[in-house]
Design a protein around this motif. Structure first.
Motif, PDB file in Angstrom:
ATOM      1  N   UNK A  74       0.551  11.845  20.125  1.00  0.00           N
ATOM      2  CA  UNK A  74       0.409  11.702  21.545  1.00  0.00           C
ATOM      3  C   UNK A  74       0.908  13.306  22.078  1.00  0.00           C
ATOM      4  N   UNK A  75       0.352  13.476  23.054  1.00  0.00           N
ATOM      5  CA  UNK A  75       0.423  14.882  24.010  1.00  0.00           C
ATOM      6  C   UNK A  75       1.717  14.957  24.709  1.00  0.00           C
ATOM      7  N   UNK A  76       2.203  16.171  24.690  1.00  0.00           N
ATOM      8  CA  UNK A  76       3.117  16.365  25.944  1.00  0.00           C
ATOM      9  C   UNK A  76       2.387  16.419  27.315  1.00  0.00           C
ATOM     10  N   UNK A  82      -2.922  20.923  30.884  1.00  0.00           N
ATOM     11  CA  UNK A  82      -3.565  22.132  30.495  1.00  0.00           C
ATOM     12  C   UNK A  82      -5.043  21.821  30.161  1.00  0.00           C
ATOM     13  N   UNK A  83      -5.254  20.851  29.127  1.00  0.00           N
ATOM     14  CA  UNK A  83      -6.313  20.561  28.454  1.00  0.00           C
ATOM     15  C   UNK A  83      -7.486  20.114  29.454  1.00  0.00           C
ATOM     16  N   UNK A  84      -6.900  19.063  30.378  1.00  0.00           N
ATOM     17  CA  UNK A  84      -7.669  18.623  31.083  1.00  0.00           C
ATOM     18  C   UNK A  84      -8.258  19.552  32.349  1.00  0.00           C
ATOM     19  N   UNK A 140       0.254   5.743  26.868  1.00  0.00           N
ATOM     20  CA  UNK A 140      -0.341   6.955  26.460  1.00  0.00           C
ATOM     21  C   UNK A 140      -1.715   6.622  25.859  1.00  0.00           C
ATOM     22  N   UNK A 141      -2.499   7.581  25.852  1.00  0.00           N
ATOM     23  CA  UNK A 141      -3.987   7.290  25.197  1.00  0.00           C
ATOM     24  C   UNK A 141      -3.631   8.373  23.902  1.00  0.00           C
ATOM     25  N   UNK A 168      10.838   8.189  26.871  1.00  0.00           N
ATOM     26  CA  UNK A 168      10.202   8.948  25.813  1.00  0.00           C
ATOM     27  C   UNK A 168       9.296  10.250  26.421  1.00  0.00           C
ATOM     28  N   UNK A 169       9.276  11.329  25.744  1.00  0.00           N
ATOM     29  CA  UNK A 169       8.297  12.189  26.305  1.00  0.00           C
ATOM     30  C   UNK A 169       8.838  13.250  27.377  1.00  0.00           C
ATOM     31  N   UNK A 170       7.923  13.868  27.786  1.00  0.00           N
ATOM     32  CA  UNK A 170       8.352  14.801  29.187  1.00  0.00           C
ATOM     33  C   UNK A 170       7.861  14.560  30.302  1.00  0.00           C
ATOM     34  N   UNK A 171       7.193  13.454  30.330  1.00  0.00           N
ATOM     35  CA  UNK A 171       6.968  12.823  31.751  1.00  0.00           C
ATOM     36  C   UNK A 171       7.466  11.897  32.103  1.00  0.00           C
TER      37      UNK A 171
END
Length: 184
Positions: A74-76, A82-84, A140-141, A168-171
């Motif tokens: 799973x991405x941060x 940034x990828x999008x 998440x995807x 969970x995560x930073x979002x």
């Protein structure tokens, strides 16, 4: 998953606002008044269409969400954004240039259409945030289901979402940046 939806909202909004502001300067073929009124109508329609399209698919995928396993990648939030944006930078630039070019025919309308698309994505991300809060899980995807250009969070490749705890995560729910540190 809402992070990927929300990633396009800010660039589309700001490119649209800039294009509409610059697009008001030339009088155009239709005149400024008609251009701005047409742009306002396009803004409202684009916001509604973008906010409501594919909601059934998002709801189905969220209902079938499974708990993320330890082998799921799973991405941060920052990486997903940034990828999008990196994968869609040429499309964003072309949309901005098209909105500027349309100002010579219908002033400000193309920019307002672009800004409406950004506002619709922001509303869709807020709706997804409410969906996540109601389910008490961040959705998440998997990274391998998103293609290299940032992906489509409700595309045909996506079979199901992964779910984690709300902390969970930073979002935060809805794809926003988490304001405080996640509780341990």
């Amino acid at each position: 998953m809402a992070v990927v939806v929300r990633a396009g909202a800010a660039p589309l909004w700001w490119f649209g606002v800039c294009a509409a502001g610059i697009g008001v300067l030339p009088p155009g073929l239709t005149g400024r008044r008609i251009g701005v009124l047409a742009g306002a109508a396009l803004f409202i329609v684009a916001t509604a269409v973008v906010a409501y399209v594919r909601r059934r698919r998002y709801t189905e995928l969220s209902r079938s969400a499974v708990r993320a396993g330890k082998h799921d990648v799973l991405q941060d939030r920052a990486v997903a954004v940034r990828n999008w944006r990196r994968g869609h930078r040429w499309w964003l630039l072309l949309a901005f240039l098209a909105a500027l070019g349309s100002a010579f025919a219908v002033p400000a309308a193309g920019g307002m259409l672009l800004a409406g698309c950004g506002a619709g994505l922001r509303l869709k991300a807020a709706w997804l945030g409410r969906l996540e809060r109601d389910g008490n899980a961040l959705l998440w995807v998997r990274v391998d289901w998103l293609d290299g250009r940032g992906g489509r969070p409700a595309g045909k490749v996506v079979k199901a979402y992964r779910g984690t705890g709300i902390a969970a995560g930073d979002a935060a729910p809805g794809g926003a940046r988490r304001r405080t540190a996640a509780p341990v």
